[in-house]
Design a protein around this motif. Structure first.
Motif, PDB file in Angstrom:
ATOM      1  N   LYS A   1       0.838  -1.188   0.000  1.00  0.00           N
ATOM      2  CA  LYS A   1       0.000   0.000   0.000  1.00  0.00           C
ATOM      3  C   LYS A   1       0.886   1.256   0.000  1.00  0.00           C
ATOM      4  O   LYS A   1       1.934   1.283   0.625  1.00  0.00           O
ATOM      5  N   GLY A   2       0.478   2.258  -0.745  1.00  0.00           N
ATOM      6  CA  GLY A   2       1.213   3.510  -0.797  1.00  0.00           C
ATOM      7  C   GLY A   2       2.237   3.588  -1.918  1.00  0.00           C
ATOM      8  O   GLY A   2       2.777   4.653  -2.183  1.00  0.00           O
ATOM      9  N   MET A   3       2.519   2.470  -2.565  1.00  0.00           N
ATOM     10  CA  MET A   3       3.468   2.452  -3.685  1.00  0.00           C
ATOM     11  C   MET A   3       2.715   2.820  -4.965  1.00  0.00           C
ATOM     12  O   MET A   3       1.495   2.697  -5.034  1.00  0.00           O
ATOM     13  N   SER A   4       3.431   3.234  -5.977  1.00  0.00           N
ATOM     14  CA  SER A   4       2.820   3.619  -7.245  1.00  0.00           C
ATOM     15  C   SER A   4       2.383   2.412  -8.061  1.00  0.00           C
ATOM     16  O   SER A   4       3.029   1.367  -8.031  1.00  0.00           O
TER      17      SER A   4
ATOM     18  N   ILE B   1      -0.479   9.385 -16.469  1.00  0.00           N
ATOM     19  CA  ILE B   1       0.609   8.439 -16.703  1.00  0.00           C
ATOM     20  C   ILE B   1       1.907   9.212 -16.864  1.00  0.00           C
ATOM     21  O   ILE B   1       1.978  10.179 -17.611  1.00  0.00           O
ATOM     22  N   HIS B   2       2.919   8.777 -16.142  1.00  0.00           N
ATOM     23  CA  HIS B   2       4.256   9.359 -16.249  1.00  0.00           C
ATOM     24  C   HIS B   2       5.161   8.278 -16.831  1.00  0.00           C
ATOM     25  O   HIS B   2       5.361   7.232 -16.210  1.00  0.00           O
ATOM     26  N   ILE B   3       5.673   8.525 -18.038  1.00  0.00           N
ATOM     27  CA  ILE B   3       6.547   7.550 -18.703  1.00  0.00           C
ATOM     28  C   ILE B   3       7.973   8.097 -18.697  1.00  0.00           C
ATOM     29  O   ILE B   3       8.206   9.259 -19.036  1.00  0.00           O
ATOM     30  N   THR B   4       8.917   7.242 -18.330  1.00  0.00           N
ATOM     31  CA  THR B   4      10.321   7.628 -18.298  1.00  0.00           C
ATOM     32  C   THR B   4      11.064   6.870 -19.398  1.00  0.00           C
ATOM     33  O   THR B   4      10.960   5.650 -19.496  1.00  0.00           O
ATOM     34  N   VAL B   5      11.817   7.610 -20.218  1.00  0.00           N
ATOM     35  CA  VAL B   5      12.658   7.003 -21.250  1.00  0.00           C
ATOM     36  C   VAL B   5      14.096   7.462 -20.958  1.00  0.00           C
ATOM     37  O   VAL B   5      14.372   8.665 -20.917  1.00  0.00           O
ATOM     38  N   LEU B   6      14.973   6.511 -20.727  1.00  0.00           N
ATOM     39  CA  LEU B   6      16.363   6.831 -20.469  1.00  0.00           C
ATOM     40  C   LEU B   6      17.097   7.101 -21.782  1.00  0.00           C
ATOM     41  O   LEU B   6      16.817   6.433 -22.799  1.00  0.00           O
TER      42      LEU B   6
ATOM     43  N   GLU C   1       8.668  -4.963 -18.773  1.00  0.00           N
ATOM     44  CA  GLU C   1       9.610  -3.904 -18.422  1.00  0.00           C
ATOM     45  C   GLU C   1       8.837  -2.661 -18.002  1.00  0.00           C
ATOM     46  O   GLU C   1       8.040  -2.112 -18.763  1.00  0.00           O
ATOM     47  N   VAL C   2       9.074  -2.216 -16.770  1.00  0.00           N
ATOM     48  CA  VAL C   2       8.381  -1.038 -16.251  1.00  0.00           C
ATOM     49  C   VAL C   2       8.856   0.192 -17.012  1.00  0.00           C
ATOM     50  O   VAL C   2      10.055   0.447 -17.135  1.00  0.00           O
ATOM     51  N   ILE C   3       7.877   0.951 -17.542  1.00  0.00           N
ATOM     52  CA  ILE C   3       8.208   2.160 -18.301  1.00  0.00           C
ATOM     53  C   ILE C   3       7.675   3.422 -17.635  1.00  0.00           C
ATOM     54  O   ILE C   3       7.964   4.526 -18.084  1.00  0.00           O
ATOM     55  N   GLY C   4       6.883   3.259 -16.572  1.00  0.00           N
ATOM     56  CA  GLY C   4       6.358   4.433 -15.911  1.00  0.00           C
ATOM     57  C   GLY C   4       5.384   4.099 -14.795  1.00  0.00           C
ATOM     58  O   GLY C   4       5.273   2.952 -14.370  1.00  0.00           O
ATOM     59  N   THR C   5       4.688   5.141 -14.343  1.00  0.00           N
ATOM     60  CA  THR C   5       3.738   4.999 -13.254  1.00  0.00           C
ATOM     61  C   THR C   5       2.389   5.589 -13.644  1.00  0.00           C
ATOM     62  O   THR C   5       2.293   6.433 -14.535  1.00  0.00           O
ATOM     63  N   VAL C   6       1.353   5.125 -12.949  1.00  0.00           N
ATOM     64  CA  VAL C   6      -0.006   5.600 -13.173  1.00  0.00           C
ATOM     65  C   VAL C   6      -0.513   6.170 -11.853  1.00  0.00           C
ATOM     66  O   VAL C   6      -0.361   5.540 -10.802  1.00  0.00           O
TER      67      VAL C   6
END
Length: 74
Positions: free
Chosen positions: A33-36, A62-67, A44-49
């Protein structure tokens, strides 16, 4: 930020798969609980909702992170 129900996670995953054209996309509820909530493609995790409720209206951001290292060479 409110927690998402299992039904919301399933409905959001189905909608995102359709909108983004990828059946490999998954929305994964956190184990603690409390995690994204995580957005993944082929595991492969690409972001959070994030779920937001304002005056009875619910929306999902939605926040998507691309390295940079994942980008093709210039």
């Amino acid at each position: 930020m409110a927690d998402m129900t299992p039904s919301e996670v399933t409905r959001l995953q189905t909608t995102l798969q359709r909108l983004l054209g990828s059946p490999k996309l998954t929305v994964n509820k956190p184990s603690r609980k409390g995690m994204s909530v995580e957005l993944a493609v082929a595991g492969e995790v690409i972001g959070t909702v994030h779920r937001d409720e304002d005056e009875g209206e619910v929306s999902y951001a939605i926040h998507i992170t691309v390295l940079e290292e994942d980008l093709p060479a210039a």
